[in-house]
Design a protein around this motif. Structure first.
Motif, PDB file in Angstrom:
ATOM      1  N   ALA A   1       2.692   6.713  -9.734  1.00 46.35           N
ATOM      2  CA  ALA A   1       3.015   6.336  -8.354  1.00 46.35           C
ATOM      3  C   ALA A   1       4.314   5.537  -8.309  1.00 46.35           C
ATOM      4  O   ALA A   1       5.128   5.713  -7.397  1.00 46.35           O
ATOM      5  CB  ALA A   1       1.868   5.539  -7.741  1.00 46.35           C
TER       6      ALA A   1
ATOM      7  N   GLU B   1      -0.846  -4.516  -9.008  1.00 48.39           N
ATOM      8  CA  GLU B   1      -2.220  -4.067  -8.800  1.00 48.39           C
ATOM      9  C   GLU B   1      -3.063  -5.305  -8.516  1.00 48.39           C
ATOM     10  O   GLU B   1      -3.009  -6.285  -9.260  1.00 48.39           O
ATOM     11  CB  GLU B   1      -2.734  -3.326 -10.035  1.00 48.39           C
ATOM     12  CG  GLU B   1      -4.184  -2.939  -9.973  1.00 48.39           C
ATOM     13  CD  GLU B   1      -4.518  -1.876  -8.927  1.00 48.39           C
ATOM     14  OE1 GLU B   1      -5.716  -1.593  -8.729  1.00 48.39           O
ATOM     15  OE2 GLU B   1      -3.602  -1.314  -8.287  1.00 48.39           O
TER      16      GLU B   1
ATOM     17  N   ASN C   1       0.811  -1.230   0.000  1.00 51.08           N
ATOM     18  CA  ASN C   1       0.000   0.000   0.000  1.00 51.08           C
ATOM     19  C   ASN C   1       0.838   1.271   0.000  1.00 51.08           C
ATOM     20  O   ASN C   1       0.646   2.157   0.832  1.00 51.08           O
ATOM     21  CB  ASN C   1      -0.973  -0.002   1.179  1.00 51.08           C
ATOM     22  CG  ASN C   1      -1.941  -1.150   1.101  1.00 51.08           C
ATOM     23  OD1 ASN C   1      -2.508  -1.429   0.053  1.00 51.08           O
ATOM     24  ND2 ASN C   1      -2.109  -1.861   2.200  1.00 51.08           N
ATOM     25  N   TYR C   2       1.747   1.369  -0.956  1.00 48.15           N
ATOM     26  CA  TYR C   2       2.522   2.595  -1.113  1.00 48.15           C
ATOM     27  C   TYR C   2       1.579   3.680  -1.609  1.00 48.15           C
ATOM     28  O   TYR C   2       0.899   3.515  -2.623  1.00 48.15           O
ATOM     29  CB  TYR C   2       3.681   2.402  -2.096  1.00 48.15           C
ATOM     30  CG  TYR C   2       4.355   3.707  -2.434  1.00 48.15           C
ATOM     31  CD1 TYR C   2       5.201   4.322  -1.517  1.00 48.15           C
ATOM     32  CD2 TYR C   2       4.106   4.346  -3.645  1.00 48.15           C
ATOM     33  CE1 TYR C   2       5.793   5.550  -1.808  1.00 48.15           C
ATOM     34  CE2 TYR C   2       4.702   5.559  -3.937  1.00 48.15           C
ATOM     35  CZ  TYR C   2       5.538   6.151  -3.018  1.00 48.15           C
ATOM     36  OH  TYR C   2       6.124   7.363  -3.303  1.00 48.15           O
ATOM     37  N   GLN C   3       1.521   4.788  -0.876  1.00 48.79           N
ATOM     38  CA  GLN C   3       0.638   5.889  -1.244  1.00 48.79           C
ATOM     39  C   GLN C   3       1.423   7.171  -1.413  1.00 48.79           C
ATOM     40  O   GLN C   3       2.338   7.458  -0.645  1.00 48.79           O
ATOM     41  CB  GLN C   3      -0.422   6.100  -0.161  1.00 48.79           C
ATOM     42  CG  GLN C   3      -1.356   4.935  -0.016  1.00 48.79           C
ATOM     43  CD  GLN C   3      -2.411   5.188   1.057  1.00 48.79           C
ATOM     44  OE1 GLN C   3      -2.486   6.262   1.647  1.00 48.79           O
ATOM     45  NE2 GLN C   3      -3.242   4.197   1.298  1.00 48.79           N
ATOM     46  N   CYS C   4       1.055   7.908  -2.430  1.00 52.32           N
ATOM     47  CA  CYS C   4       1.587   9.246  -2.643  1.00 52.32           C
ATOM     48  C   CYS C   4       0.461  10.064  -3.259  1.00 52.32           C
ATOM     49  O   CYS C   4      -0.608   9.541  -3.540  1.00 52.32           O
ATOM     50  CB  CYS C   4       2.825   9.203  -3.541  1.00 52.32           C
ATOM     51  SG  CYS C   4       2.488   8.702  -5.244  1.00 52.32           S
TER      52      CYS C   4
ATOM     53  N   ASP D   1      -0.703  -1.296  -4.662  1.00 54.06           N
ATOM     54  CA  ASP D   1      -1.120  -2.292  -3.681  1.00 54.06           C
ATOM     55  C   ASP D   1       0.061  -3.054  -3.092  1.00 54.06           C
ATOM     56  O   ASP D   1       0.192  -3.153  -1.873  1.00 54.06           O
ATOM     57  CB  ASP D   1      -2.107  -3.285  -4.302  1.00 54.06           C
ATOM     58  CG  ASP D   1      -3.406  -2.620  -4.714  1.00 54.06           C
ATOM     59  OD1 ASP D   1      -3.825  -1.656  -4.036  1.00 54.06           O
ATOM     60  OD2 ASP D   1      -4.006  -3.057  -5.710  1.00 54.06           O
TER      61      ASP D   1
ATOM     62  N   TYR E   1       7.732   6.356  -6.278  1.00 52.92           N
ATOM     63  CA  TYR E   1       8.401   5.407  -5.388  1.00 52.92           C
ATOM     64  C   TYR E   1       9.882   5.289  -5.742  1.00 52.92           C
ATOM     65  O   TYR E   1      10.742   5.339  -4.865  1.00 52.92           O
ATOM     66  CB  TYR E   1       7.720   4.036  -5.472  1.00 52.92           C
ATOM     67  CG  TYR E   1       8.413   2.992  -4.630  1.00 52.92           C
ATOM     68  CD1 TYR E   1       8.130   2.881  -3.269  1.00 52.92           C
ATOM     69  CD2 TYR E   1       9.351   2.132  -5.185  1.00 52.92           C
ATOM     70  CE1 TYR E   1       8.773   1.941  -2.486  1.00 52.92           C
ATOM     71  CE2 TYR E   1      10.002   1.189  -4.407  1.00 52.92           C
ATOM     72  CZ  TYR E   1       9.706   1.096  -3.061  1.00 52.92           C
ATOM     73  OH  TYR E   1      10.354   0.167  -2.283  1.00 52.92           O
TER      74      TYR E   1
ATOM     75  N   GLU F   1      -1.753   5.056  -5.621  1.00 55.96           N
ATOM     76  CA  GLU F   1      -1.412   4.009  -4.664  1.00 55.96           C
ATOM     77  C   GLU F   1      -1.013   2.750  -5.412  1.00 55.96           C
ATOM     78  O   GLU F   1      -1.574   2.430  -6.462  1.00 55.96           O
ATOM     79  CB  GLU F   1      -2.615   3.700  -3.765  1.00 55.96           C
ATOM     80  CG  GLU F   1      -2.344   2.574  -2.793  1.00 55.96           C
ATOM     81  CD  GLU F   1      -3.551   2.189  -1.955  1.00 55.96           C
ATOM     82  OE1 GLU F   1      -3.440   1.223  -1.201  1.00 55.96           O
ATOM     83  OE2 GLU F   1      -4.604   2.844  -2.074  1.00 55.96           O
TER      84      GLU F   1
END
Length: 122
Positions: free
Chosen positions: A86, A59, A37-40, A46, A90, A44
């Motif tokens: 995203a 995904e 769950n890398y979010q920016c 998964d 990262y 996102e």
């Protein structure tokens, strides 16, 4: 429905459940987990996994059935663009360069109890 499925109608719990299923499956295929769950602000991702030298952005999609095309067809072009942005975020955050770090985008489509892993999906 899949065994161990969380009760109720909580979308976040359902998503987390299928992400764990996908991660467990990918581990059996030899991939190693890097992040969840890398979010920016751009989107996102998964799961982020590693297969050999390749960083794999995953995904995870779930549909109860394939009645309307299934999970795989639910990843639109716009969603793919958000995932790409995203992933670049990262890589930048980790000080990696996409020209020197092999990367790919995989899809894990969960249709009911069935898991379909599509490496290099887009």
């Amino acid at each position: 429905m899949a065994t161990g499925f969380p009760p109720g109608n909580n979308k976040r719990a359902h998503g987390a459940f299928h992400e764990r299923r996908a991660e467990d499956y990918l581990r059996t295929q030899g991939l190693q987990p890097v992040a969840r769950n890398y979010q920016c602000k751009l989107g996102e991702i998964d799961l982020i996994m590693r297969q050999g030298d390749t960083l794999v952005f995953v995904e995870v999609r779930y549909r109860q059935s394939r009645q309307f095309g299934g999970a795989a067809v639910s990843v639109t072009g716009a969603k793919q663009q958000r995932l790409r942005r995203a992933a670049l975020s990262y890589l930048h955050m980790k000080g990696l360069n996409e020209a020197h770090q092999p990367c790919r985008f995989d899809l894990v489509a969960c249709d009911g109890d069935q898991i379909n892993w599509i490496p290099n999906a887009f």
